[in-house]
Design a protein around this motif. Structure first.
Motif, PDB file in Angstrom:
ATOM      1  N   LEU A  60      42.180  45.424  38.079  1.00  0.00           N
ATOM      2  CA  LEU A  60      41.008  46.209  37.694  1.00  0.00           C
ATOM      3  C   LEU A  60      41.434  47.498  37.006  1.00  0.00           C
ATOM      4  O   LEU A  60      40.818  47.931  36.028  1.00  0.00           O
ATOM      5  CB  LEU A  60      40.150  46.525  38.922  1.00  0.00           C
ATOM      6  CG  LEU A  60      39.265  45.406  39.436  1.00  0.00           C
ATOM      7  CD1 LEU A  60      38.655  45.774  40.777  1.00  0.00           C
ATOM      8  CD2 LEU A  60      38.176  45.082  38.428  1.00  0.00           C
ATOM      9  N   GLU A  61      42.487  48.129  37.520  1.00  0.00           N
ATOM     10  CA  GLU A  61      42.976  49.369  36.909  1.00  0.00           C
ATOM     11  C   GLU A  61      43.531  49.125  35.517  1.00  0.00           C
ATOM     12  O   GLU A  61      43.512  50.011  34.671  1.00  0.00           O
ATOM     13  CB  GLU A  61      44.030  50.011  37.805  1.00  0.00           C
ATOM     14  CG  GLU A  61      43.455  50.598  39.071  1.00  0.00           C
ATOM     15  CD  GLU A  61      44.499  51.019  40.090  1.00  0.00           C
ATOM     16  OE1 GLU A  61      45.720  50.791  39.863  1.00  0.00           O
ATOM     17  OE2 GLU A  61      44.101  51.565  41.128  1.00  0.00           O
ATOM     18  N   LYS A  62      44.020  47.899  35.245  1.00  0.00           N
ATOM     19  CA  LYS A  62      44.525  47.546  33.917  1.00  0.00           C
ATOM     20  C   LYS A  62      43.396  47.216  32.953  1.00  0.00           C
ATOM     21  O   LYS A  62      43.620  47.043  31.770  1.00  0.00           O
ATOM     22  CB  LYS A  62      45.480  46.358  34.010  1.00  0.00           C
ATOM     23  CG  LYS A  62      46.799  46.710  34.647  1.00  0.00           C
ATOM     24  CD  LYS A  62      47.707  45.507  34.685  1.00  0.00           C
ATOM     25  CE  LYS A  62      49.029  45.862  35.318  1.00  0.00           C
ATOM     26  NZ  LYS A  62      49.944  44.709  35.374  1.00  0.00           N
ATOM     27  N   GLY A  63      42.174  47.072  33.463  1.00  0.00           N
ATOM     28  CA  GLY A  63      41.030  46.827  32.595  1.00  0.00           C
ATOM     29  C   GLY A  63      40.475  45.427  32.639  1.00  0.00           C
ATOM     30  O   GLY A  63      39.594  45.100  31.851  1.00  0.00           O
ATOM     31  N   LEU A  64      40.955  44.577  33.525  1.00  0.00           N
ATOM     32  CA  LEU A  64      40.422  43.223  33.600  1.00  0.00           C
ATOM     33  C   LEU A  64      39.096  43.210  34.341  1.00  0.00           C
ATOM     34  O   LEU A  64      38.888  43.982  35.272  1.00  0.00           O
ATOM     35  CB  LEU A  64      41.409  42.296  34.326  1.00  0.00           C
ATOM     36  CG  LEU A  64      42.374  41.531  33.430  1.00  0.00           C
ATOM     37  CD1 LEU A  64      43.313  42.473  32.734  1.00  0.00           C
ATOM     38  CD2 LEU A  64      43.098  40.500  34.211  1.00  0.00           C
ATOM     39  N   ASN A  65      38.207  42.318  33.931  1.00  0.00           N
ATOM     40  CA  ASN A  65      36.967  42.119  34.665  1.00  0.00           C
ATOM     41  C   ASN A  65      37.161  40.964  35.644  1.00  0.00           C
ATOM     42  O   ASN A  65      38.249  40.405  35.759  1.00  0.00           O
ATOM     43  CB  ASN A  65      35.784  41.901  33.713  1.00  0.00           C
ATOM     44  CG  ASN A  65      35.920  40.640  32.890  1.00  0.00           C
ATOM     45  OD1 ASN A  65      36.728  39.763  33.181  1.00  0.00           O
ATOM     46  ND2 ASN A  65      35.111  40.537  31.852  1.00  0.00           N
ATOM     47  N   ALA A  71      41.002  34.241  36.584  1.00  0.00           N
ATOM     48  CA  ALA A  71      41.948  33.448  35.810  1.00  0.00           C
ATOM     49  C   ALA A  71      43.376  33.690  36.299  1.00  0.00           C
ATOM     50  O   ALA A  71      44.158  32.748  36.414  1.00  0.00           O
ATOM     51  CB  ALA A  71      41.831  33.786  34.326  1.00  0.00           C
ATOM     52  N   VAL A  72      43.703  34.931  36.597  1.00  0.00           N
ATOM     53  CA  VAL A  72      45.044  35.246  37.094  1.00  0.00           C
ATOM     54  C   VAL A  72      45.250  34.633  38.472  1.00  0.00           C
ATOM     55  O   VAL A  72      46.259  33.986  38.744  1.00  0.00           O
ATOM     56  CB  VAL A  72      45.273  36.769  37.142  1.00  0.00           C
ATOM     57  CG1 VAL A  72      46.563  37.107  37.886  1.00  0.00           C
ATOM     58  CG2 VAL A  72      45.311  37.345  35.736  1.00  0.00           C
ATOM     59  N   ALA A  79      49.515  37.605  35.000  1.00  0.00           N
ATOM     60  CA  ALA A  79      48.979  38.963  34.970  1.00  0.00           C
ATOM     61  C   ALA A  79      49.477  39.713  33.744  1.00  0.00           C
ATOM     62  O   ALA A  79      48.736  40.470  33.125  1.00  0.00           O
ATOM     63  CB  ALA A  79      49.351  39.708  36.248  1.00  0.00           C
ATOM     64  N   GLU A  80      50.742  39.494  33.352  1.00  0.00           N
ATOM     65  CA  GLU A  80      51.302  40.193  32.193  1.00  0.00           C
ATOM     66  C   GLU A  80      50.643  39.717  30.909  1.00  0.00           C
ATOM     67  O   GLU A  80      50.303  40.502  30.038  1.00  0.00           O
ATOM     68  CB  GLU A  80      52.815  39.979  32.116  1.00  0.00           C
ATOM     69  CG  GLU A  80      53.583  40.607  33.250  1.00  0.00           C
ATOM     70  CD  GLU A  80      53.553  39.804  34.540  1.00  0.00           C
ATOM     71  OE1 GLU A  80      53.337  38.577  34.480  1.00  0.00           O
ATOM     72  OE2 GLU A  80      53.705  40.410  35.612  1.00  0.00           O
ATOM     73  N   ALA A  81      50.451  38.410  30.780  1.00  0.00           N
ATOM     74  CA  ALA A  81      49.863  37.863  29.564  1.00  0.00           C
ATOM     75  C   ALA A  81      48.418  38.263  29.407  1.00  0.00           C
ATOM     76  O   ALA A  81      47.966  38.559  28.311  1.00  0.00           O
ATOM     77  CB  ALA A  81      49.973  36.339  29.568  1.00  0.00           C
ATOM     78  N   ILE A  82      47.709  38.299  30.499  1.00  0.00           N
ATOM     79  CA  ILE A  82      46.277  38.570  30.422  1.00  0.00           C
ATOM     80  C   ILE A  82      45.984  40.062  30.276  1.00  0.00           C
ATOM     81  O   ILE A  82      44.946  40.449  29.766  1.00  0.00           O
ATOM     82  CB  ILE A  82      45.559  37.973  31.634  1.00  0.00           C
ATOM     83  CG1 ILE A  82      44.132  37.621  31.276  1.00  0.00           C
ATOM     84  CG2 ILE A  82      45.573  38.889  32.813  1.00  0.00           C
ATOM     85  CD1 ILE A  82      43.475  36.732  32.277  1.00  0.00           C
ATOM     86  N   SER A  83      46.901  40.924  30.689  1.00  0.00           N
ATOM     87  CA  SER A  83      46.650  42.358  30.592  1.00  0.00           C
ATOM     88  C   SER A  83      46.926  42.887  29.195  1.00  0.00           C
ATOM     89  O   SER A  83      46.600  44.007  28.878  1.00  0.00           O
ATOM     90  CB  SER A  83      47.490  43.119  31.615  1.00  0.00           C
ATOM     91  OG  SER A  83      48.862  42.960  31.325  1.00  0.00           O
ATOM     92  N   ASP A  84      47.516  42.077  28.322  1.00  0.00           N
ATOM     93  CA  ASP A  84      47.771  42.461  26.945  1.00  0.00           C
ATOM     94  C   ASP A  84      46.677  41.870  26.063  1.00  0.00           C
ATOM     95  O   ASP A  84      46.578  40.651  25.935  1.00  0.00           O
ATOM     96  CB  ASP A  84      49.139  41.951  26.505  1.00  0.00           C
ATOM     97  CG  ASP A  84      49.489  42.378  25.084  1.00  0.00           C
ATOM     98  OD1 ASP A  84      48.735  43.175  24.497  1.00  0.00           O
ATOM     99  OD2 ASP A  84      50.521  41.912  24.582  1.00  0.00           O
ATOM    100  N   ASN A  98      38.713  44.490  29.170  1.00  0.00           N
ATOM    101  CA  ASN A  98      37.843  45.546  28.709  1.00  0.00           C
ATOM    102  C   ASN A  98      38.715  46.762  28.424  1.00  0.00           C
ATOM    103  O   ASN A  98      39.087  47.481  29.343  1.00  0.00           O
ATOM    104  CB  ASN A  98      36.787  45.867  29.775  1.00  0.00           C
ATOM    105  CG  ASN A  98      35.821  46.937  29.330  1.00  0.00           C
ATOM    106  OD1 ASN A  98      35.979  47.532  28.269  1.00  0.00           O
ATOM    107  ND2 ASN A  98      34.826  47.206  30.148  1.00  0.00           N
ATOM    108  N   PRO A  99      39.098  46.990  27.166  1.00  0.00           N
ATOM    109  CA  PRO A  99      40.023  48.078  26.875  1.00  0.00           C
ATOM    110  C   PRO A  99      39.461  49.451  27.233  1.00  0.00           C
ATOM    111  O   PRO A  99      40.208  50.356  27.539  1.00  0.00           O
ATOM    112  CB  PRO A  99      40.286  47.958  25.375  1.00  0.00           C
ATOM    113  CG  PRO A  99      39.236  47.069  24.846  1.00  0.00           C
ATOM    114  CD  PRO A  99      38.712  46.252  25.980  1.00  0.00           C
ATOM    115  N   GLN A 100      38.151  49.616  27.215  1.00  0.00           N
ATOM    116  CA  GLN A 100      37.574  50.906  27.581  1.00  0.00           C
ATOM    117  C   GLN A 100      37.776  51.212  29.054  1.00  0.00           C
ATOM    118  O   GLN A 100      37.919  52.357  29.436  1.00  0.00           O
ATOM    119  CB  GLN A 100      36.067  50.953  27.267  1.00  0.00           C
ATOM    120  CG  GLN A 100      35.749  51.051  25.793  1.00  0.00           C
ATOM    121  CD  GLN A 100      35.813  49.721  25.099  1.00  0.00           C
ATOM    122  OE1 GLN A 100      35.664  48.676  25.713  1.00  0.00           O
ATOM    123  NE2 GLN A 100      36.071  49.721  23.808  1.00  0.00           N
TER     124      GLN A 100
END
Length: 128
Positions: A60-65, A71-72, A79-84, A98-100
């Motif tokens: 969540l802190e990385k911006g994932l919903n 999915a992770v 986690a690394e692939a999805i956070s980019d 969500n980059p914001q």
């Protein structure tokens, strides 16, 4: 999961993860975690549940919903692939990043305003 594996009540998990009971129950309703229950219906968490909650908090802190977190957790993506954002395919209707969110500032007020000076003037006018 056997009952003897589940050793932490929600109050202990709250202290271990710095999450609120409401957040923990929310993740349970979205089936991100599945704690065992005692005979009295009390939630009992394993160390694996605590680690999964810490992963959820980190993602969540990385911006994932929630879709991205699911999915992770389900092993669809790492986690690394999805956070980019460059690694995320745009063919899914719901974006999982969500980059914001990653750069969003924490609120300092329950009622944030863009023009605090105008609000102050309006409040002074209302008091007269």
């Amino acid at each position: 999961m056997a009952n003897n594996d589940s050793i932490f009540p929600i109050s202990v998990v709250m202290n271990m993860t710095n999450l609120t009971a409401r957040q923990i129950r929310y993740y349970e309703t979205h089936e991100l975690i599945r704690p065992a229950r005692s005979k009295g219906n009390q939630r009992l968490y394993t160390q694996a549940d605590v680690e999964k909650l810490l992963l959820i908090k980190s993602l969540l802190e990385k911006g994932l919903n929630l879709d991205g977190i699911k999915a992770v957790i389900n092993g669809e993506k790492s986690a690394e692939a999805i956070s980019d954002p460059a690694n995320i395919s745009s063919n899914r209707p719901t974006e999982i990043f969500n980059p914001q969110r990653a750069t969003a500032q924490k609120l300092t007020s329950l009622y944030p305003v863009n023009n605090q000076e105008a609000l102050t003037q309006w409040l002074q006018h209302k008091r007269k």
